[in-house]
Design a protein around this motif. Structure first.
Motif, PDB file in Angstrom:
ATOM      1  N   GLY A 276       0.921  -1.236   0.048  1.00  0.00           N
ATOM      2  CA  GLY A 276      -0.164   0.153  -0.045  1.00  0.00           C
ATOM      3  C   GLY A 276       0.818   1.269   0.104  1.00  0.00           C
ATOM      4  O   GLY A 276       0.295   2.104  -0.560  1.00  0.00           O
ATOM      5  N   ALA A 277       1.902   1.060   1.105  1.00  0.00           N
ATOM      6  CA  ALA A 277       2.475   2.241   0.833  1.00  0.00           C
ATOM      7  C   ALA A 277       3.754   2.605  -0.019  1.00  0.00           C
ATOM      8  O   ALA A 277       4.020   3.857  -1.015  1.00  0.00           O
ATOM      9  N   ALA A 278       3.856   1.330  -0.831  1.00  0.00           N
ATOM     10  CA  ALA A 278       4.666   1.990  -2.639  1.00  0.00           C
ATOM     11  C   ALA A 278       3.577   2.709  -3.102  1.00  0.00           C
ATOM     12  O   ALA A 278       3.905   3.196  -4.191  1.00  0.00           O
ATOM     13  N   ALA A 279       2.397   1.785  -3.222  1.00  0.00           N
ATOM     14  CA  ALA A 279       1.368   2.374  -4.284  1.00  0.00           C
ATOM     15  C   ALA A 279       1.156   3.721  -4.580  1.00  0.00           C
ATOM     16  O   ALA A 279       0.983   4.281  -5.393  1.00  0.00           O
ATOM     17  N   VAL A 280       0.864   4.365  -3.216  1.00  0.00           N
ATOM     18  CA  VAL A 280       0.385   5.388  -3.244  1.00  0.00           C
ATOM     19  C   VAL A 280       1.484   6.684  -4.276  1.00  0.00           C
ATOM     20  O   VAL A 280       1.106   8.117  -3.972  1.00  0.00           O
ATOM     21  N   GLN A 281       2.951   6.049  -3.701  1.00  0.00           N
ATOM     22  CA  GLN A 281       3.838   6.349  -4.342  1.00  0.00           C
ATOM     23  C   GLN A 281       4.191   7.075  -6.107  1.00  0.00           C
ATOM     24  O   GLN A 281       5.391   7.258  -6.843  1.00  0.00           O
ATOM     25  N   LEU A 282       3.251   6.041  -6.368  1.00  0.00           N
ATOM     26  CA  LEU A 282       3.304   5.350  -8.323  1.00  0.00           C
ATOM     27  C   LEU A 282       2.211   6.381  -8.731  1.00  0.00           C
ATOM     28  O   LEU A 282       1.277   6.468  -8.289  1.00  0.00           O
ATOM     29  N   PRO A 283       3.073   6.610 -10.064  1.00  0.00           N
ATOM     30  CA  PRO A 283       0.896   7.670 -11.435  1.00  0.00           C
ATOM     31  C   PRO A 283       0.271   7.281 -11.181  1.00  0.00           C
ATOM     32  O   PRO A 283      -0.120   5.020 -11.021  1.00  0.00           O
ATOM     33  N   GLY A 284      -1.131   7.363 -11.603  1.00  0.00           N
ATOM     34  CA  GLY A 284      -2.354   6.902 -11.357  1.00  0.00           C
ATOM     35  C   GLY A 284      -3.106   5.110 -10.584  1.00  0.00           C
ATOM     36  O   GLY A 284      -2.455   5.462 -10.019  1.00  0.00           O
ATOM     37  N   SER A 285      -3.355   4.382 -11.656  1.00  0.00           N
ATOM     38  CA  SER A 285      -3.327   2.909 -10.502  1.00  0.00           C
ATOM     39  C   SER A 285      -2.262   1.972 -10.856  1.00  0.00           C
ATOM     40  O   SER A 285      -2.269   1.169 -11.027  1.00  0.00           O
ATOM     41  N   LEU A 286      -0.757   2.626 -11.423  1.00  0.00           N
ATOM     42  CA  LEU A 286       0.492   1.542 -11.743  1.00  0.00           C
ATOM     43  C   LEU A 286       0.245   1.144 -10.226  1.00  0.00           C
ATOM     44  O   LEU A 286      -0.151   1.197  -9.160  1.00  0.00           O
ATOM     45  N   MET A 287       0.880  -0.446 -10.239  1.00  0.00           N
ATOM     46  CA  MET A 287       0.880  -1.715  -9.053  1.00  0.00           C
ATOM     47  C   MET A 287       2.411  -1.689  -9.069  1.00  0.00           C
ATOM     48  O   MET A 287       3.162  -1.175  -9.900  1.00  0.00           O
ATOM     49  N   PRO A 288       3.249  -1.521  -7.565  1.00  0.00           N
ATOM     50  CA  PRO A 288       3.776  -1.724  -7.160  1.00  0.00           C
ATOM     51  C   PRO A 288       4.574  -2.839  -7.537  1.00  0.00           C
ATOM     52  O   PRO A 288       4.311  -4.237  -7.166  1.00  0.00           O
ATOM     53  N   ALA A 289       6.056  -2.951  -8.341  1.00  0.00           N
ATOM     54  CA  ALA A 289       7.020  -4.154  -8.272  1.00  0.00           C
ATOM     55  C   ALA A 289       7.673  -4.516  -7.149  1.00  0.00           C
ATOM     56  O   ALA A 289       7.532  -3.475  -6.018  1.00  0.00           O
ATOM     57  N   PRO A 290       8.531  -5.107  -6.943  1.00  0.00           N
ATOM     58  CA  PRO A 290       9.632  -5.788  -5.954  1.00  0.00           C
ATOM     59  C   PRO A 290      10.317  -4.857  -5.306  1.00  0.00           C
ATOM     60  O   PRO A 290      10.344  -4.294  -4.511  1.00  0.00           O
ATOM     61  N   LYS A 291      10.825  -3.980  -6.789  1.00  0.00           N
ATOM     62  CA  LYS A 291      11.330  -2.827  -6.672  1.00  0.00           C
ATOM     63  C   LYS A 291      11.640  -1.156  -6.004  1.00  0.00           C
ATOM     64  O   LYS A 291      12.400  -0.641  -5.267  1.00  0.00           O
ATOM     65  N   ASP A 292       9.724  -2.025  -5.508  1.00  0.00           N
ATOM     66  CA  ASP A 292       9.355  -0.258  -4.946  1.00  0.00           C
ATOM     67  C   ASP A 292       9.008  -0.687  -3.570  1.00  0.00           C
ATOM     68  O   ASP A 292       8.525   1.159  -3.582  1.00  0.00           O
ATOM     69  N   LEU A 293       9.302  -1.764  -3.254  1.00  0.00           N
ATOM     70  CA  LEU A 293       8.720  -2.269  -1.797  1.00  0.00           C
ATOM     71  C   LEU A 293       9.917  -2.384  -1.441  1.00  0.00           C
ATOM     72  O   LEU A 293      11.314  -1.989  -1.701  1.00  0.00           O
ATOM     73  N   ASP A 294       9.116  -1.593  -0.092  1.00  0.00           N
ATOM     74  CA  ASP A 294      10.137  -0.851   1.053  1.00  0.00           C
ATOM     75  C   ASP A 294       9.883  -2.017   2.687  1.00  0.00           C
ATOM     76  O   ASP A 294       9.463  -1.125   3.653  1.00  0.00           O
ATOM     77  N   PRO A 295      10.286  -3.081   2.500  1.00  0.00           N
ATOM     78  CA  PRO A 295       9.338  -3.848   3.437  1.00  0.00           C
ATOM     79  C   PRO A 295      10.266  -3.849   5.175  1.00  0.00           C
ATOM     80  O   PRO A 295       9.506  -3.799   5.988  1.00  0.00           O
ATOM     81  N   SER A 296      11.425  -3.052   5.430  1.00  0.00           N
ATOM     82  CA  SER A 296      12.238  -2.171   6.534  1.00  0.00           C
ATOM     83  C   SER A 296      11.714  -1.318   6.982  1.00  0.00           C
ATOM     84  O   SER A 296      11.432  -1.113   8.315  1.00  0.00           O
ATOM     85  N   ALA A 297      11.090  -0.651   5.636  1.00  0.00           N
ATOM     86  CA  ALA A 297      10.192   0.575   7.036  1.00  0.00           C
ATOM     87  C   ALA A 297       8.915   0.432   7.502  1.00  0.00           C
ATOM     88  O   ALA A 297       8.306   0.960   8.023  1.00  0.00           O
ATOM     89  N   VAL A 298       8.449  -0.797   7.546  1.00  0.00           N
ATOM     90  CA  VAL A 298       6.751  -1.612   8.277  1.00  0.00           C
ATOM     91  C   VAL A 298       7.693  -1.462   9.578  1.00  0.00           C
ATOM     92  O   VAL A 298       7.968  -2.361  10.012  1.00  0.00           O
TER      93      VAL A 298
END
Length: 315
Positions: A276-298
């Motif tokens: 969810g955190a990755a998705a809101v930082q992307l344009p439109g309804s682009l879905m996050p790929a693994p490179k967009d995720l930051d599990p360490s920040a959760v």
């Protein structure tokens, strides 16, 4: 494999503009067109993460054909049910501060035969599915009990169901005990018939939905994070977001992350928050790929700050 069901899919065009001035001629800085609908977005997020997914949905007219083509281009297998009506097209206008204005079309009205054909299509394809994710509003022509019937049929076949809907269709489906439901704060408030002002209010509402039949509740609370209320108790998760670019599909990405991580427990909640955190930082309804995720920040905790006021209280 995760099968998704989207009874009212769409083509979603998003325009980014410097400001939304009513009555003015606006010039978009960027625009994009994406497959739309909550279940469709779950499949897109799963595919972006390398997970196998199958999208079951009604398709009608040129827009339906375009939607199927876009999904195929993203590597998503489509099981379409032909319908006489035209698949809807939606428009979103995004401003630099993250404000999003959406215009959603009603979509086609399905006949009784088309509604049953959609149920049958799911039944034909759920063999081997770890989860079925039923997502979004019901189109015209489908009774509020349509999701309840789908949950009942899937459970008889031994398949787990995740349900992301609201209003009468959610209320009707609860009696069939969906394995997890995924409301946002507004949908939680609507389901219990009262406003939510604090995290404690959201927890109590989720507990009431469990009492009504939901086996687990994954609640998206926007900037305030996410709650998981299940038989093991209550857990709260969140992650910092540098800037919100678009929240279209963020809840759908969260559900995809949750199901891809097994659909139960703290690890699945953490995956939902990261997606969810990755998705809101992307344009439109682009879905996050693994490179967009930051599990360490959760951060996930069972020490839920019940008195914390919600950033956006649900009316």
């Amino acid at each position: 494999m995760i099968l998704t069901v989207t009874p009212n899919p769409s083509l979603d065009r998003t325009y980014e503009v410097p400001a939304l001035d009513r009555g003015a001629v606006l010039r978009a800085t960027t625009d994009r067109i994406d497959p739309g609908g909550k279940g469709v977005n779950v499949s897109r997020a799963l595919a972006a993460g390398g997970h196998r997914t199958l999208a079951v949905l009604p398709l009608g007219g040129p827009a339906g054909a375009a939607l199927a083509g876009l999904l195929g281009a993203e590597g998503i297998e489509v099981a379409g049910v032909p319908v006489a009506g035209q698949t809807r097209s939606n428009i979103s206008v995004a401003e630099p501060d993250g404000t999003l204005t959406k215009v959603n079309a009603a979509g086609p009205e399905l006949t009784a035969e088309e509604a049953e054909a959609l149920l049958r299509k799911v039944g034909e394809r759920w063999a081997g599915a770890d989860w079925i994710a039923c997502c979004g509003s019901l189109p015209r022509g489908l009774a509020p009990e349509w999701y309840a019937e789908l949950v009942a049929r899937a459970h008889r076949a031994g398949t787990r169901i995740a349900l992301d809907t609201s209003g009468p269709s959610l209320t009707a489906a609860l009696r069939e005990r969906p394995d997890v439901i995924k409301p946002n704060a507004e949908e939680l408030a609507q389901a219990v018939g009262r406003p939510l002002a604090t995290l404690g209010d959201a927890v109590k509402a989720a507990e009431e939905l469990r009492d009504c039949g939901a086996r687990a509740v994954l609640a998206s609370l926007g900037a305030d994070g996410q709650l998981l209320v299940d038989e093991d108790g209550t857990h709260f998760g969140g992650a910092p977001v540098a800037a919100v670019r678009s929240n279209v599909g963020a809840g759908d990405a969260s559900l995809a992350g949750f199901l891809a991580a097994g659909g139960t427990g703290v690890a699945a909640l953490a995956a939902a928050v990261a997606h969810g955190a990755a998705a809101v930082q992307l344009p439109g309804s682009l879905m996050p790929a693994p490179k967009d995720l930051d599990p360490s920040a959760v951060r996930v905790t069972d020490a839920v700050p019940l008195d914390r006021e919600l950033t956006e209280p649900a009316p």
